[in-house]
Design a protein around this motif. Structure first.
Motif, mmCIF file in Angstrom:
data_model
loop_
_atom_site.group_PDB
_atom_site.id
_atom_site.type_symbol
_atom_site.label_atom_id
_atom_site.label_comp_id
_atom_site.label_asym_id
_atom_site.label_seq_id
_atom_site.Cartn_x
_atom_site.Cartn_y
_atom_site.Cartn_z
ATOM 1 N N SER A 36 0.818 -1.216 0.000
ATOM 2 C CA SER A 36 0.000 0.000 0.000
ATOM 3 C C SER A 36 0.851 1.266 0.000
ATOM 4 O O SER A 36 0.488 2.270 -0.621
ATOM 5 N N GLY A 37 1.984 1.226 0.688
ATOM 6 C CA GLY A 37 2.860 2.395 0.720
ATOM 7 C C GLY A 37 3.374 2.746 -0.661
ATOM 8 O O GLY A 37 3.422 3.923 -1.047
ATOM 9 N N LEU A 38 3.765 1.751 -1.437
ATOM 10 C CA LEU A 38 4.260 1.973 -2.785
ATOM 11 C C LEU A 38 3.157 2.529 -3.690
ATOM 12 O O LEU A 38 3.406 3.403 -4.529
ATOM 13 N N THR A 39 1.924 2.040 -3.513
ATOM 14 C CA THR A 39 0.805 2.536 -4.313
ATOM 15 C C THR A 39 0.554 4.006 -4.034
ATOM 16 O O THR A 39 0.315 4.808 -4.959
ATOM 17 N N ILE A 40 0.581 4.401 -2.765
ATOM 18 C CA ILE A 40 0.409 5.808 -2.399
ATOM 19 C C ILE A 40 1.527 6.646 -2.991
ATOM 20 O O ILE A 40 1.304 7.758 -3.495
ATOM 21 N N ASN A 41 2.749 6.134 -2.950
ATOM 22 C CA ASN A 41 3.893 6.862 -3.484
ATOM 23 C C ASN A 41 3.784 7.063 -4.993
ATOM 24 O O ASN A 41 4.129 8.125 -5.526
ATOM 25 N N GLN A 42 3.278 6.084 -5.705
ATOM 26 C CA GLN A 42 3.206 6.159 -7.161
ATOM 27 C C GLN A 42 2.001 6.937 -7.666
ATOM 28 O O GLN A 42 2.098 7.674 -8.649
ATOM 29 N N ALA A 43 0.851 6.769 -7.000
ATOM 30 C CA ALA A 43 -0.391 7.383 -7.490
ATOM 31 C C ALA A 43 -0.849 8.577 -6.669
ATOM 32 O O ALA A 43 -1.803 9.252 -7.055
ATOM 33 N N GLY A 44 -0.218 8.837 -5.522
ATOM 34 C CA GLY A 44 -0.669 9.914 -4.656
ATOM 35 C C GLY A 44 -1.829 9.459 -3.789
ATOM 36 O O GLY A 44 -2.402 8.385 -4.015
ATOM 37 N N PRO A 45 -2.229 10.276 -2.797
ATOM 38 C CA PRO A 45 -3.299 9.856 -1.885
ATOM 39 C C PRO A 45 -4.634 9.617 -2.585
ATOM 40 O O PRO A 45 -5.284 8.590 -2.362
ATOM 41 N N GLY A 46 -5.051 10.535 -3.449
ATOM 42 C CA GLY A 46 -6.318 10.351 -4.161
ATOM 43 C C GLY A 46 -6.241 9.222 -5.163
ATOM 44 O O GLY A 46 -7.192 8.449 -5.325
ATOM 45 N N GLY A 47 -5.113 9.112 -5.839
ATOM 46 C CA GLY A 47 -4.938 8.052 -6.826
ATOM 47 C C GLY A 47 -4.954 6.676 -6.195
ATOM 48 O O GLY A 47 -5.520 5.733 -6.753
ATOM 49 N N ALA A 48 -4.337 6.545 -5.013
ATOM 50 C CA ALA A 48 -4.321 5.255 -4.316
ATOM 51 C C ALA A 48 -5.728 4.846 -3.907
ATOM 52 O O ALA A 48 -6.120 3.684 -4.067
ATOM 53 N N ILE A 49 -6.494 5.794 -3.378
ATOM 54 C CA ILE A 49 -7.879 5.491 -2.972
ATOM 55 C C ILE A 49 -8.692 5.066 -4.184
ATOM 56 O O ILE A 49 -9.450 4.091 -4.147
ATOM 57 N N ALA A 50 -8.535 5.808 -5.311
ATOM 58 C CA ALA A 50 -9.278 5.472 -6.532
ATOM 59 C C ALA A 50 -8.894 4.082 -7.035
ATOM 60 O O ALA A 50 -9.760 3.306 -7.462
ATOM 61 N N THR A 193 -3.900 17.668 0.351
ATOM 62 C CA THR A 193 -3.909 18.925 -0.399
ATOM 63 C C THR A 193 -2.511 19.490 -0.636
ATOM 64 O O THR A 193 -2.307 20.259 -1.566
ATOM 65 N N ASN A 194 -1.543 19.125 0.208
ATOM 66 C CA ASN A 194 -0.177 19.646 0.059
ATOM 67 C C ASN A 194 0.610 18.882 -0.996
ATOM 68 O O ASN A 194 0.280 17.742 -1.346
ATOM 69 N N ASP A 195 1.658 19.542 -1.496
ATOM 70 C CA ASP A 195 2.645 18.886 -2.353
ATOM 71 C C ASP A 195 2.018 18.164 -3.554
ATOM 72 O O ASP A 195 2.249 16.977 -3.787
ATOM 73 N N GLY A 196 1.216 18.859 -4.289
ATOM 74 C CA GLY A 196 0.640 18.280 -5.502
ATOM 75 C C GLY A 196 -0.778 17.798 -5.371
ATOM 76 O O GLY A 196 -1.401 17.414 -6.364
ATOM 77 N N GLY A 197 -1.314 17.791 -4.149
ATOM 78 C CA GLY A 197 -2.714 17.444 -3.953
ATOM 79 C C GLY A 197 -3.011 15.961 -4.065
ATOM 80 O O GLY A 197 -2.147 15.108 -3.835
ATOM 81 N N LEU A 198 -4.237 15.653 -4.464
ATOM 82 C CA LEU A 198 -4.701 14.263 -4.492
ATOM 83 C C LEU A 198 -4.012 13.419 -5.555
ATOM 84 O O LEU A 198 -3.772 12.229 -5.361
ATOM 85 N N PHE A 199 -3.688 14.066 -6.691
ATOM 86 C CA PHE A 199 -3.116 13.322 -7.816
ATOM 87 C C PHE A 199 -1.808 13.980 -8.266
ATOM 88 O O PHE A 199 -1.744 14.550 -9.362
#
Length: 478
Positions: A36-50, A193-199
């Motif tokens: 899950s950590g790698l997914t968040i790193n690659q897609a961002g917080p919003g991208g990982a949830i999606a 919202t920080n550092d590039g936002g959700l995506f």
């Protein structure tokens, strides 16, 4: 002697609670605790949830299709048996052997990973010795009886589920400031919202992580194999399927929300486990040791389930005349001992190839592993589609089905499309492209071997036993 044993049939001794917890814990493993950590790193917080929502949707579609088939025909061969009957013996042969290969390879990897985790506590003990301990443990659990296997898996799954619940509660409390963290203030949703936002890496990053996320959900279909050894599958399966769909979605999505809120996406992929980072940030004593134990449990759970699935798939292939007849024999406890032993030995051989020939044979096995799960899901959807059409064509009333797919035929068709999209995106990712080519090549080889070796001989003779739903053939020619 039990009449079922005389007929060479597996025993229905798995209880509803075993099936329930197996279905729930089967998809909570290293894909969540580590991946899950790698997914968040690659897609961002919003991208990982999606991406995890997408994976959860596909899993839902697969499980309702499997539910209709498994309740109507609760057989140990599960989707391999259904594919043989409702798609064709060639597909049943191919998907059966691909799925068996994928799990046998996975078992070997789990032994090594578990041994590496033990190095944290016992740095002077060689990894191979821990592998031997775990091999003996899981082999014993699988050959004693299906009850022993199911009971072990019940507790393995329980530990994982409990850990995720505790993590969501503590992490959620830290997000909203109810629990202190090492930083000056609770982050709430500032990391969204920080550092590039959700995506931060764009929407294309979501598609690149979809296959990884879908793989994380694979294992849910294992409950279909257990249906053939469940005491009351018509009652236990619908309950298990309903629970796995919604509860796993809640566990996964809420866990990802908490992880993304507490760990900046740039740092999420570089920690060994994002769960350790969160537990450590809220001051949980021995956080790393606790998660090391949980991840070890998850690995052993995967190995335990994998050995079970491998042996039952090999037993089913033997029953269908697609594997040597020796794998269809049961011991006095109603367990396919030869199939368990051969699956375990092959997993060790595949493990050795990672050292001896890492760039050739092992890469092929991993490629098959990566593709087999998604192809299996597509097989389940197509089998259900053909089963329902044939059921209606032969005069069956849909109302008679104890569990049925809603919105037919939309659900199976949508499942096929979404799984196909997941595979298609592999072609656009250079890191996954070779796996796609090798995996499809292996699948084509299985089909070619089937038609050369068997031709129409099996297709012309396969019948469905109405009393217990097993697909049978004359004695294996292998």
């Amino acid at each position: 002697m039990d009449p079922k044993k005389e007929k060479g049939q597996l025993q229905r001794s798995m209880k509803s609670r075993h099936l329930f917890m197996m279905s729930l814990g089967g998809v909570i493993g290293t894909g969540l605790f580590l991946g899950s950590g790698l997914t968040i790193n690659q897609a961002g917080p919003g991208g990982a949830i999606a991406a995890y929502l997408f994976g959860g949707l596909v899993m839902y579609l697969v499980m309702v299709c499997l539910g209709e088939l498994s309740v109507s025909m609760p057989v140990t061969g599960s989707f391999q048996t259904y594919a043989t009957k409702y798609i064709g013996p060639g597909t049943g042969f191919t998907i059966g052997w691909m799925y068996w290969f994928s799990w046998a390879t996975t078992i070997g990897l789990e032994f090594t990973a578990a041994g590496m985790l033990m190095k944290r506590w016992f740095p002077d003990v060689p990894i191979w010795l821990w592998c031997l301990v775990f091999i003996v443990l899981l082999f014993t659990l699988n050959v004693l009886s299906v009850k022993k296997f199911a009971e072990a898996e019940f507790w393995f799954a329980g530990i994982k589920v409990f850990t995720v619940i505790v993590f969501i509660l503590i992490g959620g409390a830290a997000m909203f400031g109810f629990v202190g963290i090492k930083e000056d203030s609770a982050p709430l949703f500032t990391n969204f919202t920080n550092d590039g936002g959700l995506f931060p890496n764009g929407f294309s990053a979501i598609f690149m992580t979809m296959m990884t996320v879908v793989f994380a959900f694979q294992g849910a279909e294992v409950v279909g194999f257990a249906a053939g050894e469940s005491e009351a599958p018509e009652k236990a399966l619908p309950k298990a399927i309903r629970s796995i769909i919604f509860r796993v979605l809640i566990f996964y999505v809420l866990a990802i929300v908490v992880l993304a809120a507490l760990i900046p996406w740039r740092k999420a992929g570089v920690v060994q486990s994002p769960f350790i980072a969160v537990f450590d940030s809220v001051g949980i004593p021995f956080a790393a040791d606790i998660m090391n134990l949980v991840i070890l449990t998850a690995l052993l759970s995967v190995g335990n389930s994998g050995l079970y699935v491998c042996s039952r798939m090999l037993w089913s292939l033997s029953q269908n005349g697609m594997a040597p007849s020796v794998f269809g024999k049961l011991n006095s406890r109603g367990v396919p001992f030869n199939a368990v032993l051969f699956s375990l030995l092959f997993s060790l051989v595949s493990l050795l190839t990672s050292v001896v020939s890492a760039e050739t044979v092992f890469v092929v096995l991993l490629s098959v592993n990566g593709l087999a799960g998604t192809i299996s899901w597509m097989t389940i959807a197509l089998s259900q589609y053909n089963f329902r059409r044939q059921f209606i064509k032969t005069g069956g009333d849909v109302k008679e089905l104890k569990y049925k797919v809603p919105l037919f035929p939309l659900i199976p068709i949508l499942c096929l499309v979404l799984c196909g999209i997941s595979i298609l995106f592999m072609a656009f990712d250079p890191a996954q492209r070779s796996s796609l080519v090798v995996g499809l090549g292996f699948m084509g080889t299985c089909y070619l071997y089937y038609f050369i070796r068997y031709g129409k001989s099996i297709k012309d003779k396969i019948i469905l036993k109405e009393d217990h739903g097993e697909v049978t053939t004359p004695k294996s020619r292998v």
